[in-house]
Design a protein around this motif. Structure first.
Motif, PDB file in Angstrom:
ATOM      1  N   LEU A 234       0.840  -1.200   0.000  1.00 56.16           N
ATOM      2  CA  LEU A 234       0.000   0.000   0.000  1.00 56.16           C
ATOM      3  C   LEU A 234       0.877   1.253   0.000  1.00 56.16           C
ATOM      4  O   LEU A 234       0.652   2.196  -0.756  1.00 56.16           O
TER       5      LEU A 234
ATOM      6  N   GLN B 124       2.283   1.816  -3.301  1.00 53.53           N
ATOM      7  CA  GLN B 124       1.273   2.383  -4.199  1.00 53.53           C
ATOM      8  C   GLN B 124       1.070   3.874  -3.918  1.00 53.53           C
ATOM      9  O   GLN B 124       0.987   4.687  -4.836  1.00 53.53           O
TER      10      GLN B 124
ATOM     11  N   HIS C 179       1.892   7.098  -6.318  1.00 54.74           N
ATOM     12  CA  HIS C 179       0.846   8.043  -6.740  1.00 54.74           C
ATOM     13  C   HIS C 179       0.902   9.354  -5.971  1.00 54.74           C
ATOM     14  O   HIS C 179      -0.096  10.046  -5.874  1.00 54.74           O
TER      15      HIS C 179
ATOM     16  N   TYR D 138       1.997  12.251  -6.538  1.00 58.31           N
ATOM     17  CA  TYR D 138       1.572  13.464  -7.250  1.00 58.31           C
ATOM     18  C   TYR D 138       0.056  13.486  -7.462  1.00 58.31           C
ATOM     19  O   TYR D 138      -0.552  14.543  -7.466  1.00 58.31           O
ATOM     20  N   HIS D 139      -0.504  12.300  -7.635  1.00 59.08           N
ATOM     21  CA  HIS D 139      -1.961  12.229  -7.743  1.00 59.08           C
ATOM     22  C   HIS D 139      -2.607  12.816  -6.494  1.00 59.08           C
ATOM     23  O   HIS D 139      -3.523  13.616  -6.565  1.00 59.08           O
ATOM     24  N   TYR D 140      -2.076  12.415  -5.339  1.00 63.15           N
ATOM     25  CA  TYR D 140      -2.646  12.934  -4.084  1.00 63.15           C
ATOM     26  C   TYR D 140      -2.482  14.446  -4.006  1.00 63.15           C
ATOM     27  O   TYR D 140      -3.383  15.163  -3.598  1.00 63.15           O
TER      28      TYR D 140
ATOM     29  N   PHE E  19      -2.487  16.453  -6.354  1.00 64.33           N
ATOM     30  CA  PHE E  19      -3.428  17.106  -7.268  1.00 64.33           C
ATOM     31  C   PHE E  19      -4.869  17.078  -6.755  1.00 64.33           C
ATOM     32  O   PHE E  19      -5.649  17.965  -7.065  1.00 64.33           O
ATOM     33  N   VAL E  20      -5.215  16.013  -6.020  1.00 71.15           N
ATOM     34  CA  VAL E  20      -6.595  15.959  -5.494  1.00 71.15           C
ATOM     35  C   VAL E  20      -6.727  16.803  -4.249  1.00 71.15           C
ATOM     36  O   VAL E  20      -7.827  17.225  -3.900  1.00 71.15           O
TER      37      VAL E  20
ATOM     38  N   MET F 199      -8.769  20.140  -4.061  1.00 73.16           N
ATOM     39  CA  MET F 199     -10.195  19.899  -4.212  1.00 73.16           C
ATOM     40  C   MET F 199     -10.768  19.291  -2.936  1.00 73.16           C
ATOM     41  O   MET F 199     -11.836  19.687  -2.482  1.00 73.16           O
TER      42      MET F 199
ATOM     43  N   MET G  18      -7.354  19.625 -11.959  1.00 72.37           N
ATOM     44  CA  MET G  18      -6.307  18.869 -11.281  1.00 72.37           C
ATOM     45  C   MET G  18      -6.876  17.615 -10.625  1.00 72.37           C
ATOM     46  O   MET G  18      -6.340  16.518 -10.775  1.00 72.37           O
ATOM     47  N   ALA G  19      -7.999  17.792  -9.909  1.00 72.40           N
ATOM     48  CA  ALA G  19      -8.610  16.645  -9.246  1.00 72.40           C
ATOM     49  C   ALA G  19      -9.090  15.634 -10.284  1.00 72.40           C
ATOM     50  O   ALA G  19      -8.907  14.432 -10.120  1.00 72.40           O
TER      51      ALA G  19
ATOM     52  N   TYR H 152      -7.896  15.075 -13.222  1.00 73.09           N
ATOM     53  CA  TYR H 152      -6.748  14.361 -13.804  1.00 73.09           C
ATOM     54  C   TYR H 152      -6.267  13.265 -12.861  1.00 73.09           C
ATOM     55  O   TYR H 152      -6.070  12.117 -13.265  1.00 73.09           O
ATOM     56  N   ALA H 153      -6.102  13.631 -11.582  1.00 73.46           N
ATOM     57  CA  ALA H 153      -5.596  12.661 -10.611  1.00 73.46           C
ATOM     58  C   ALA H 153      -6.557  11.483 -10.469  1.00 73.46           C
ATOM     59  O   ALA H 153      -6.128  10.341 -10.336  1.00 73.46           O
ATOM     60  N   LEU H 154      -7.854  11.767 -10.510  1.00 76.37           N
ATOM     61  CA  LEU H 154      -8.830  10.695 -10.318  1.00 76.37           C
ATOM     62  C   LEU H 154      -9.096   9.917 -11.610  1.00 76.37           C
ATOM     63  O   LEU H 154      -9.548   8.779 -11.574  1.00 76.37           O
TER      64      LEU H 154
ATOM     65  N   ARG I  14      -6.753   9.297 -14.140  1.00 75.68           N
ATOM     66  CA  ARG I  14      -5.610   8.486 -14.597  1.00 75.68           C
ATOM     67  C   ARG I  14      -5.076   7.651 -13.449  1.00 75.68           C
ATOM     68  O   ARG I  14      -5.012   8.107 -12.315  1.00 75.68           O
ATOM     69  N   GLY I  15      -4.634   6.455 -13.748  1.00 70.91           N
ATOM     70  CA  GLY I  15      -4.002   5.628 -12.738  1.00 70.91           C
ATOM     71  C   GLY I  15      -5.001   5.187 -11.677  1.00 70.91           C
ATOM     72  O   GLY I  15      -6.171   5.574 -11.705  1.00 70.91           O
ATOM     73  N   SER I  16      -4.525   4.364 -10.760  1.00 71.87           N
ATOM     74  CA  SER I  16      -5.428   3.874  -9.732  1.00 71.87           C
ATOM     75  C   SER I  16      -4.790   4.043  -8.376  1.00 71.87           C
ATOM     76  O   SER I  16      -4.213   3.118  -7.832  1.00 71.87           O
ATOM     77  N   MET I  17      -4.888   5.243  -7.854  1.00 73.40           N
ATOM     78  CA  MET I  17      -4.302   5.452  -6.539  1.00 73.40           C
ATOM     79  C   MET I  17      -5.207   4.866  -5.469  1.00 73.40           C
ATOM     80  O   MET I  17      -6.428   4.838  -5.640  1.00 73.40           O
ATOM     81  N   PRO I  18      -4.630   4.374  -4.387  1.00 73.72           N
ATOM     82  CA  PRO I  18      -5.454   3.854  -3.291  1.00 73.72           C
ATOM     83  C   PRO I  18      -6.354   4.969  -2.745  1.00 73.72           C
ATOM     84  O   PRO I  18      -5.907   6.105  -2.602  1.00 73.72           O
TER      85      PRO I  18
ATOM     86  N   TYR J 260       5.485  14.749 -14.041  1.00 72.45           N
ATOM     87  CA  TYR J 260       4.055  14.771 -13.777  1.00 72.45           C
ATOM     88  C   TYR J 260       3.440  16.128 -14.109  1.00 72.45           C
ATOM     89  O   TYR J 260       2.398  16.211 -14.742  1.00 72.45           O
TER      90      TYR J 260
ATOM     91  N   PHE K 297       0.848  17.142 -17.144  1.00 76.87           N
ATOM     92  CA  PHE K 297      -0.479  17.702 -16.927  1.00 76.87           C
ATOM     93  C   PHE K 297      -0.644  19.033 -17.652  1.00 76.87           C
ATOM     94  O   PHE K 297      -1.579  19.212 -18.434  1.00 76.87           O
TER      95      PHE K 297
END
Lengths: 327, 278
Positions: A25, A28, A32, A34-36, A38-39, A42, B92-93, B95-97, B99-103, B181, B185
Motif C-alpha cells: 500500500l 502504491q 501516486h 503526485y496524484h494525491y 493534485f486531489v 479539491m 487537477m482533481a 486528472y488525478a482521479l 488516470r491511474g489507480s491510486m489507493p 508529472y 499535466f
C-alpha cells in the motif's frame, strides 16, 4: 478471507501478511504521490465548503440557537416538531413544489413542441430562434425579477399598458399585489426564464431518433401529427424521464425571482422554502435570528426532495426494465 | 428558385416562430429601448420601442450615482476568480482521479457522488460561520470562496471522465520523452481537455455572474461589495421609480454575459445536452 483457516496458522500469517500488504500500500501511495497532491486542493475545498456545512447544518438543527457564540441549548427534535406544525412552512413547501411541478407540466410540453419545430434541419434561421429563446436562461435572475416588476407595474407598466391598449382589460391589473395573481404571475415569469433549458434537452433527445423512421412513416402516408405521436413521443420516452427529473430539480430553488419580485408576499402568498428559511435566519420577524430552526426547515425540505427524486428514479428504472421485457 | 419554394413551404412555421420569439424577447427589447429613453418620455407613458430623443443619461446616472461602476467591477473580479479557481481545482482533481489507480480513489469518488444526493439542509449558515472564522467576512474573497467552494462535483466528474478516456500510450510516450508529472499535466493533458475546459468555464462563468443568494448574504453589511444582481435589487429598493436608470443597469449586467455566451455557446449547449445522456 482467512475465516476458514485453522486457528494455529493465524498468529504466523497475521503478523506477516498485513505487513507486506501495508508495504504494498505504501508503495502504491508513494507511486501516486503526485496524484494525491493534485486531489488535495479539491478535497480541502470539498471538506470545508460541502461536507462541513452539511454536517453542521444537521448539528445546528438540534439546538435552539440565535447564531451568537456556540450552540449550547440542545432541544432534540424540538425544531423539527415546530417546523412540521407551522402552517407557514407547509405553505412555503407547497409553493416550492408547485414551482417545480409547473415547469414539468407546462414548460416541458411547450418546450417539446418548439424543439420539434426547430429540429427541422432545413428551417431557415433556426439557430437565431434557438439563441433568442435561450437568452433568458443565461440572464441574471435578480435583474429579470426587477425588470418584470416594472413591466407588471399597475401604474404605467408596459404589460398593463398593452392590455389596456388592446381593450382586453378596462382597469390595470395589480399582478404582484394580489394574493390570487401573484403566484401564477411568478410561475409564468419563471417558465419564461428557464424555457430554453428543456428546449435544449429535447433538441438533444430528438437528435437521437434516426431520420429514416420519419421517412418511412412519410412513405407509409403518416401525417406530421401522426408521426409525432407514434414515433417522436415513444422514442423520446426514456430520455423524457431524465428530462423530467432534471427539470424538477432545476426549478426547486426560486429564491432569486421571489426575493426580487414579491419578497414572498403579499401575505406570504408567494413564500417558498428558501425565502422562509432566509427570513428566520437573517431577517427574523421576532427580532433574533433562529439558526437552529432555519437549519431544521432546510433539512426537512431536502429530505422531501430526496424522497421525490428516489421515487422518480425508481419509476424510471422500472419503466426501462418493463420496456426491455416487452421488446 | 428552390430556396424560395422551401421558404414558402416554411412560411406558416416561420410566422409562428417569429411571433413567438418576438413576444418572448419583448422584455429584452424593452430593456434596451428604455435604457435610451429620457425619464420624462418614460413617465409620459407609451410603449414606443424607438426612443424619441435617444440619450445616454441613464447609463451615466446608473454608472456613477447608482454605483454600478462598483457593482460591475465586483462582478468582474468575483466571476474571474471563481472561474479560475474552479478550473484549477476541478481539472487537477479530475486528472488525478481519471488516470491511474491510486489507493482511496474509489472512496473519494463515492463521497463526491453521494454528496450530490444527500440532504444538505440550509448550508449557507455554516458557510457563513466558516467565512467569518477565516476572517473573510465582508470581503470579496468571502464571496469568491462561498461561490466556488461547494457543489462543483459535476465539473470534477466531467474532467474525470474525459481524462480516463484518453489512451494510456500518450502518457507512456511523454514519459519516455522525459516529461514529469507537472509537465505532463500542464502541457499535454490540460490542452487536450479543451472541450471540458470550455464547458466548465461557461457554466461557472454564468453561475458566478448571475449569483444572487451568496453575494446578497455576504454583503448585507457592506454595500460597496455588491455584485450587479444585488446592486440592481438594492437600486430598485431605494429608487423604484427610476425605470430608465434600472433599464440601463439591466443592460450593463445582461450584455456582458450574452457576449461571453456567444463565444462559448457551443460548449454550453453540448454540456447541457450531455447531461441528459450521461
Amino acid at each position: 478471507m482467512g475465516y476458514g483457516t485453522p486457528q494455529q496458522s493465524i498468529p504466523a500469517s497475521a503478523g506477516k501478511a498485513p505487513l507486506s500488504k501495508r508495504a504494498e500500500l505504501f508503495k502504491q501511495i508513494k507511486k501516486h504521490r503526485y496524484h494525491y497532491l493534485f486531489v488535495l486542493p479539491m478535497l480541502v475545498f470539498f471538506a470545508a465548503f460541502t461536507l462541513w456545512p452539511m454536517i453542521a447544518s444537521w448539528y445546528y438543527s438540534f439546538f435552539n440557537w440565535d447564531g451568537i457564540g456556540w450552540p449550547t441549548d440542545f432541544i432534540g427534535l424540538g425544531n423539527f416538531r415546530e417546523v412540521a406544525s407551522d402552517p407557514g412552512f407547509w405553505n412555503a413547501f407547497m409553493n416550492t413544489f408547485l414551482f417545480a411541478l409547473t415547469h414539468v407540466l407546462i414548460q416541458m410540453p411547450l418546450a417539446l413542441i418548439v424543439a420539434v419545430i426547430l429540429n427541422n434541419q432545413f428551417l431557415s434561421g433556426r439557430n437565431v430562434y434557438r439563441l433568442l429563446l435561450f437568452v433568458p436562461v443565461i440572464s441574471t435572475t435578480a435583474v429579470i425579477g426587477v425588470i418584470f416588476s416594472i413591466l407588471l407595474n399597475p401604474l404605467g407598466g408596459a404589460i398593463n399598458e398593452m392590455l389596456l391598449g388592446t381593450g382586453l382589460i378596462n382597469e390595470p391589473i395589480n399582478f404582484l399585489g394580489s394574493t390570487a395573481l401573484a403566484l401564477p404571475t411568478l410561475l409564468a415569469v419563471s417558465v419564461w426564464k428557464s424555457f430554453g433549458t428543456p428546449m435544449i434537452y429535447w433538441l438533444a433527445g430528438l437528435q437521437t431518433i434516426p431520420g429514416e423512421l420519419f421517412e418511412a412513416a412519410k412513405i407509409d402516408g403518416a401525417s406530421k401529427v401522426q408521426s409525432f405521436f407514434r414515433i417522436t413521443v415513444p422514442m423520446l420516452a426514456p430520455i423524457g424521464l431524465v428530462i423530467t427529473l432534471l427539470t424538477f430539480i432545476n426549478n426547486l430553488d426560486p429564491f432569486d425571482l421571489v426575493r426580487t419580485m414579491t419578497e414572498g408576499g403579499p401575505v406570504k402568498a408567494t413564500d417558498v422554502v428558501q425565502t422562509y428559511i432566509f427570513r428566520y435566519a437573517f431577517e427574523p420577524e421576532s427580532g433574533s435570528s433562529r439558526y437552529g430552526f432555519a437549519s431544521a426547515a432546510g433539512i426537512l425540505f431536502s429530505l422531501a426532495v430526496l424522497v421525490v427524486v428516489i421515487i422518480q428514479a425508481l419509476t424510471g428504472k422500472y419503466a426501462r426494465r418493463s420496456g426491455t421485457k416487452g421488446a | 428558385m428552390y430556396r424560395l419554394n422551401r421558404f414558402l413551404r416554411q412560411l406558416p412555421a416561420q410566422i409562428l416562430l417569429l411571433v413567438f420569439t418576438l413576444i418572448w424577447s419583448y422584455p429584452f427589447i424593452w430593456i434596451i429601448s428604455s435604457s435610451f429613453k429620457s425619464q420624462s418620455e418614460m413617465f409620459l407613458g407609451g410603449i414606443n420601442i424607438i426612443p424619441k430623443e435617444p440619450t445616454l443619461d441613464n447609463f451615466v446616472r446608473a454608472w456613477d450615482l447608482a454605483n454600478f461602476y462598483q457593482y460591475f467591477f465586483n462582478s468582474v473580479i468575483v466571476t474571474a476568480s471563481v472561474v479560475l479557481l474552479v478550473l484549477v481545482l476541478t481539472s487537477m482533481a479530475g486528472y488525478a482521479l481519471g488516470r491511474g489507480s491510486m489507493p482511496g480513489k474509489k472512496l473519494i469518488m463515492t463521497m463526491l457522488v453521494m454528496s450530490m444526493f444527500l440532504p444538505k439542509g440550509f448550508t449557507i449558515l455554516p458557510l457563513f460561520e466558516l467565512i467569518v472564522g477565516l476572517g473573510f467576512n465582508n470581503t470579496l474573497m468571502g464571496v469568491i470562496l462561498a461561490e466556488s467552494g461547494p457543489s462543483k462535483i459535476v465539473s470534477i466528474l466531467l474532467f474525470v471522465g474525459y481524462f480516463a478516456s484518453l489512451p494510456k500510450e500518450m502518457e507512456e510516450s511523454a514519459t519516455i520523452d522525459g516529461a514529469g508529472y507537472f509537465r505532463m499535466f500542464f502541457s499535454i493533458m490540460l490542452p487536450l481537455s479543451k472541450p471540458i475546459l470550455g464547458t466548465v468555464t461557461i457554466f461557472s462563468f454564468i453561475g458566478a455572474w448571475n449569483a444572487f443568494f451568496v453575494p446578497l448574504t455576504f454583503t448585507l453589511s457592506k454595500p460597496s461589495l455588491r455584485t450587479l444582481g444585488v446592486g440592481m435589487y438594492n437600486f430598485f429598493g431605494t429608487n423604484s421609480v427610476d425605470w430608465t436608470g434600472l433599464a440601463a443597469g439591466a443592460v450593463m449586467s445582461v450584455v456582458p454575459i450574452i457576449i461571453v455566451f456567444l463565444f462559448l455557446q457551443r460548449y454550453f449547449i453540448e454540456g447541457l445536452a450531455g447531461s441528459i445522456k450521461g
